[in-house]
Design an enzyme around this catalytic site. Structure first.
Site, PDB file in Angstrom:
ATOM      1  N   CYS A  52      -6.195   3.761  -8.716  1.00 14.15           N
ATOM      2  CA  CYS A  52      -6.648   3.240  -7.423  1.00 14.15           C
ATOM      3  C   CYS A  52      -5.695   3.644  -6.293  1.00 14.15           C
ATOM      4  O   CYS A  52      -4.524   3.269  -6.304  1.00 14.15           O
ATOM      5  CB  CYS A  52      -6.747   1.724  -7.516  1.00 14.15           C
ATOM      6  SG  CYS A  52      -6.977   0.889  -5.952  1.00 14.15           S
ATOM      7  N   CYS A  55      -4.215   0.557  -4.562  1.00 10.14           N
ATOM      8  CA  CYS A  55      -3.158  -0.055  -5.382  1.00 10.14           C
ATOM      9  C   CYS A  55      -1.860   0.732  -5.246  1.00 10.14           C
ATOM     10  O   CYS A  55      -0.788   0.142  -5.142  1.00 10.14           O
ATOM     11  CB  CYS A  55      -3.576  -0.104  -6.849  1.00 10.14           C
ATOM     12  SG  CYS A  55      -5.018  -1.118  -7.186  1.00 10.14           S
TER      13      CYS A  55
END
Length: 128
Positions: A52, A55
């Site tokens: 991600c 993230c």
């Protein structure tokens, strides 16, 4: 000789993985989360996925906040979005890059997709 090189590469990769986990917090376990809540300690859950990009943008912010003396009594636990689906469901999380703050065992706030240090800091302050 080839086996030795492979072994060295494997060890270096394991050290790198261990370092990345410790930089982002401890790996989530239900027993640890329950014990922290029972003791009344503040907890931040970071639902994370390695693939991600959001993230990855949150990682240096969360890592810096973990080291901030203001949050020395806050425990940071990382939930693997892909490998811990039961935990993700239990926290009612629909996507990775979610931060959830607990104080005294009760949720104090959450955010998803936030990559601004000031607002993440503000969220974590709800645990104090």
């Amino acid at each position: 000789m080839k086996i030795l090189k492979t072994l060295v590469v494997f060890i270096l990769l394991q050290v790198g993985v261990a370092a990345s986990v410790s930089a982002a917090g401890q790996h989530y376990t239900q027993a640890q989360f329950d014990a922290l809540n029972k003791s009344g300690k503040p907890v931040v859950i970071h639902v994370h996925a390695d693939w991600c990009p959001t993230c990855r943008a949150q990682d240096p912010i969360v890592s810096a906040l973990i080291k901030d003396p203001a949050f020395k009594n806050v425990s940071f636990l990382e939930v693997d979005f892909d490998a811990q689906k039961d935990v993700v469901k239990a926290f009612n999380v629909s996507q990775q890059s979610t931060l959830i703050v607990f104080k005294g065992g009760k949720e104090q706030g959450r955010s998803t997709g936030d990559t601004r240090k000031a607002s993440i800091d503000s969220l974590i302050n709800k645990a104090l």
